[in-house]
Design a protein around this motif. Structure first.
Motif, PDB file in Angstrom:
ATOM      1  N   GLN A 172      37.310  38.993  42.137  1.00 53.15           N
ATOM      2  CA  GLN A 172      36.944  38.419  40.930  1.00 53.15           C
ATOM      3  C   GLN A 172      36.460  39.638  39.804  1.00 53.15           C
ATOM      4  OE1 GLN A 172      34.299  35.136  42.843  1.00 53.15           O
ATOM      5  NE2 GLN A 172      34.878  34.297  40.634  1.00 53.15           N
ATOM      6  N   SER A 173      36.840  40.905  40.145  1.00 58.05           N
ATOM      7  CA  SER A 173      36.655  42.119  39.337  1.00 58.05           C
ATOM      8  C   SER A 173      35.285  42.765  39.531  1.00 58.05           C
ATOM      9  CB  SER A 173      37.211  41.742  37.679  1.00 58.05           C
ATOM     10  OG  SER A 173      38.540  41.498  37.599  1.00 58.05           O
TER      11      SER A 173
ATOM     12  N   THR B 180      37.579  35.761  37.049  1.00 58.25           N
ATOM     13  CA  THR B 180      38.838  35.226  37.185  1.00 58.25           C
ATOM     14  C   THR B 180      39.285  35.486  38.736  1.00 58.25           C
ATOM     15  OG1 THR B 180      39.843  35.106  35.161  1.00 58.25           O
ATOM     16  CG2 THR B 180      41.530  34.991  36.930  1.00 58.25           C
TER      17      THR B 180
ATOM     18  N   HIS C 161      41.678  36.560  41.889  1.00 59.35           N
ATOM     19  CA  HIS C 161      42.866  37.349  42.063  1.00 59.35           C
ATOM     20  C   HIS C 161      43.231  37.331  43.438  1.00 59.35           C
ATOM     21  CE1 HIS C 161      43.131  39.035  37.882  1.00 59.35           C
ATOM     22  NE2 HIS C 161      41.887  39.021  37.884  1.00 59.35           N
TER      23      HIS C 161
ATOM     24  N   GLY D 241      29.107  36.943  30.728  1.00 60.46           N
ATOM     25  CA  GLY D 241      30.263  37.283  29.973  1.00 60.46           C
ATOM     26  C   GLY D 241      31.167  38.283  30.998  1.00 60.46           C
ATOM     27  N   ALA D 242      30.911  38.286  32.391  1.00 56.24           N
ATOM     28  CA  ALA D 242      32.000  38.872  33.352  1.00 56.24           C
ATOM     29  C   ALA D 242      33.005  38.012  33.436  1.00 56.24           C
ATOM     30  CB  ALA D 242      31.098  39.017  34.679  1.00 56.24           C
ATOM     31  N   ASP D 243      34.115  38.781  33.476  1.00 52.19           N
ATOM     32  CA  ASP D 243      35.440  38.021  33.749  1.00 52.19           C
ATOM     33  C   ASP D 243      35.718  37.815  35.293  1.00 52.19           C
ATOM     34  OD1 ASP D 243      37.976  36.943  34.148  1.00 52.19           O
ATOM     35  OD2 ASP D 243      39.021  38.671  33.419  1.00 52.19           O
TER      36      ASP D 243
ATOM     37  N   THR E 252      29.694  32.424  42.642  1.00 57.16           N
ATOM     38  CA  THR E 252      30.374  32.767  41.054  1.00 57.16           C
ATOM     39  C   THR E 252      29.285  32.251  40.037  1.00 57.16           C
ATOM     40  OG1 THR E 252      32.632  32.415  41.760  1.00 57.16           O
ATOM     41  CG2 THR E 252      32.001  32.056  39.391  1.00 57.16           C
TER      42      THR E 252
ATOM     43  N   ALA F  72      30.033  44.332  36.583  1.00 61.51           N
ATOM     44  CA  ALA F  72      31.254  43.622  36.158  1.00 61.51           C
ATOM     45  C   ALA F  72      32.005  44.796  36.040  1.00 61.51           C
ATOM     46  CB  ALA F  72      30.929  42.670  35.011  1.00 61.51           C
TER      47      ALA F  72
ATOM     48  N   ARG G 117      36.635  45.743  35.528  1.00 59.27           N
ATOM     49  CA  ARG G 117      37.850  45.146  34.714  1.00 59.27           C
ATOM     50  C   ARG G 117      38.956  45.407  35.575  1.00 59.27           C
ATOM     51  NH1 ARG G 117      35.591  49.448  31.927  1.00 59.27           N
ATOM     52  NH2 ARG G 117      37.265  50.860  32.557  1.00 59.27           N
ATOM     53  N   TRP G 118      39.580  44.100  35.986  1.00 62.24           N
ATOM     54  CA  TRP G 118      40.571  44.249  37.048  1.00 62.24           C
ATOM     55  C   TRP G 118      41.827  45.301  36.725  1.00 62.24           C
ATOM     56  CZ3 TRP G 118      41.128  42.196  41.516  1.00 62.24           C
ATOM     57  CH2 TRP G 118      42.342  42.191  42.049  1.00 62.24           C
TER      58      TRP G 118
END
Length: 515
Positions: A379-380, A38, A40, A34-36, A25, A440, A442-443
């Protein structure tokens, strides 16, 4: 015993977690600020809303069959990025109704007889397809025939150095059975641990070795195939000029013409001598030239893998292009062969590294790549690969065209990302470039984002004169570009073969040919 992951690559026990995930990560965050990222988690199996099975096996075959949620979910998708992401979202609209596990060739015949009129049959080895080759992406009932119980090395001919091997055996079990004889098939695709001999044959799989015997085709003596029209078995010979080869018809047929049940394969003595080295090039073009010269010198390295600067940095920690070289032999020392290859590298600006740290780091990364891909998919991130092959004279234009197309598509759908390239195989007349994409996403949108990137790079590959696939097969995902690559008269001949061998069209509909 390790537990196979139903939704992603490999085993649950080997998934990325803890410190490894933290480090991964951190690297991605540095590469793509700036990548999300998170995490899942995948859905629990009981929560999956699978369509109810629409067929059930007859009593005589029921002992071979399962319609459990776990079996159907695990056999519904392959192991491509888009498969993993859809699993993470619980999007399994198309799954087989029944999973059949034959224990004998007669069971395979009986299963085809049951399905002969209107039930589609999907042959299944290890399930490692990355091109939609095992997904029932069509209307109507489907039975997946999992050959995992047909897993024996049945006979070894040590004089001719050949072995008769059942198609369902996975790579490690195959090698374990050859090892007491001092032999090896010497075919190690990245999916080796979780892919089968039958899958390798049906998809014309490429192994890890960079030159000489690069594809499973090169190791085949004969095949035995069960088709709806009967059993086909070719004569076991070292070579033959007796008309078109029956083996060549079934190699690469991806389960559309028959189910491969066993094969005679050429095997080799296990290597005793090895040498390896890594060479850095300040100029990527010089590295390409060095790889070409080595491929054309008749040295036949086991490994000749050129990493571009981005690939070398991400997966080997190097700051320049790196050529990973390796030689091996069961018969003689290979130090002098390595010396000649390194001399050729120096002739083209290569600097031989005093330690093998970069290539060792890359090898370790290579084994973890599929697991790390899955972790990043959670992580999208859009993390996927595509491969091709072209002649040396076309490589520069193909490389620039593909990188430009991928970069533009990434910018359009994701904003920013990285494109990498490495050679997996090199031939005297051309390389097999293997590209990687890191972006990067988008989920909830990463499958659609990847599909746009994939379409763009596929168009660029075909426009530059490359093949739509070097060793990943056609499946359903490559069909639009495969149809444009193959000659029309060959397509007609293939349809004729399909009609003769599978008159009702039950075998893997939509792969290679329209249903």
């Amino acid at each position: 015993m390790a537990t196979r992951s139903w939704w992603g690559w490999g085993t649950v026990e080997n998934a990325v977690r803890g410190d490894e995930r933290d480090r991964l990560t951190a690297r991605v965050a540095a590469l793509l600020p700036g990548a999300d990222l998170t995490v899942h988690e995948p859905p629990a199996l009981p929560s999956l809303d699978l369509p109810a099975p629409v067929v059930a096996p007859p009593p005589s075959l029921a002992r071979l069959c399962s319609s459990s949620v776990e079996d159907r979910a695990a056999h519904g998708h392959g192991k491509a990025f888009r498969d993993v992401v859809r699993n993470l979202h619980g999007s399994l609209a198309s799954v087989p109704d029944v999973i059949a596990r034959p224990r004998t060739e007669q069971d395979v015949i009986d299963l085809l007889d049951w399905c002969s009129s209107d039930i589609a049959v999907i042959p299944y080895g290890g399930g490692s397809s990355v091109v939609g080759g095992i997904e029932p992406r069509f209307d109507g009932p489907a039975v997946t025939v999992d050959l995992g119980h047909l897993a024996a090395v049945s006979e070894v001919d040590s004089v001719s150095r050949a072995a008769r091997i059942q198609a369902g055996v996975l790579g490690p079990a195959l090698e374990d059975q050859l090892r007491p004889h001092g032999l090896t098939l010497r075919h190690f695709p990245q999916s080796f641990e979780f892919s089968s001999l039958g899958g390798w044959l049906a998809t014309r799989a490429g192994g890890h070795y960079a030159t000489l015997y690069t594809h499973i085709d090169d190791l085949v003596e004969s095949l035995r195939v069960v088709t709806p029209s009967g059993v086909a078995e070719s004569r076991r010979l070292p070579g033959s000029g007796a008309g078109p080869s029956p083996d060549r018809l079934f190699l690469g047929s991806e389960g559309t013409l028959g189910i491969i049940t066993e094969a005679w394969l050429r095997v080799q003595e296990r290597p005793r001598w090895r040498a390896r080295a890594s060479v850095e090039f300040a100029s990527y073009a010089d590295g390409v030239t060095a790889a070409r010269v080595i491929a054309q010198a008749g040295l036949y390295p086991a490994n000749c893998r050129l990493l571009d600067p981005a690939e070398a940095f991400i997966n080997a920690g190097a700051s320049a292009s790196v050529l990973v070289l390796g030689f091996e032999s069961a018969d003689h020392p290979v130090a002098s062969t390595m010396d000649r290859a390194l001399e050729l590298c120096r002739d083209h600006g290569g600097v031989v590294q005093s330690s093998d740290e970069a290539s060792s780091a890359w090898r370790s990364s290579f084994l973890r790549m599929p697991y790390q891909r899955d972790a990043l998919a959670q992580q999208s991130m859009i993390v996927e690969t595509f491969e091709t092959a072209c002649t040396w004279d076309r490589f520069a234009s193909l490389h620039s065209g593909v990188v430009a197309a991928a970069t533009a598509a990434i910018k359009e759908v994701a904003g920013a990302g990285v494109v990498t390239c490495r050679f997996t195989h090199v031939y005297p007349d051309g390389p097999a470039p293997y590209f990687g994409v890191y972006a990067a996403g988008r989920w909830g949108s990463t499958v659609a984002q990847w599909d746009e990137i994939k379409a763009a790079v596929s168009e660029a590959i075909v426009a530059a004169g490359g093949t739509i696939t070097h060793h990943h097969a056609v499946g359903r995902d490559h069909r639009p570009w495969y149809d444009r690559q193959r000659p029309d008269v060959f397509a007609a001949a293939l349809r004729g073969a399909k009609s003769a061998l599978d008159p009702t069209g039950i075998l893997n509909p939509g792969v290679l040919l329209d249903p």
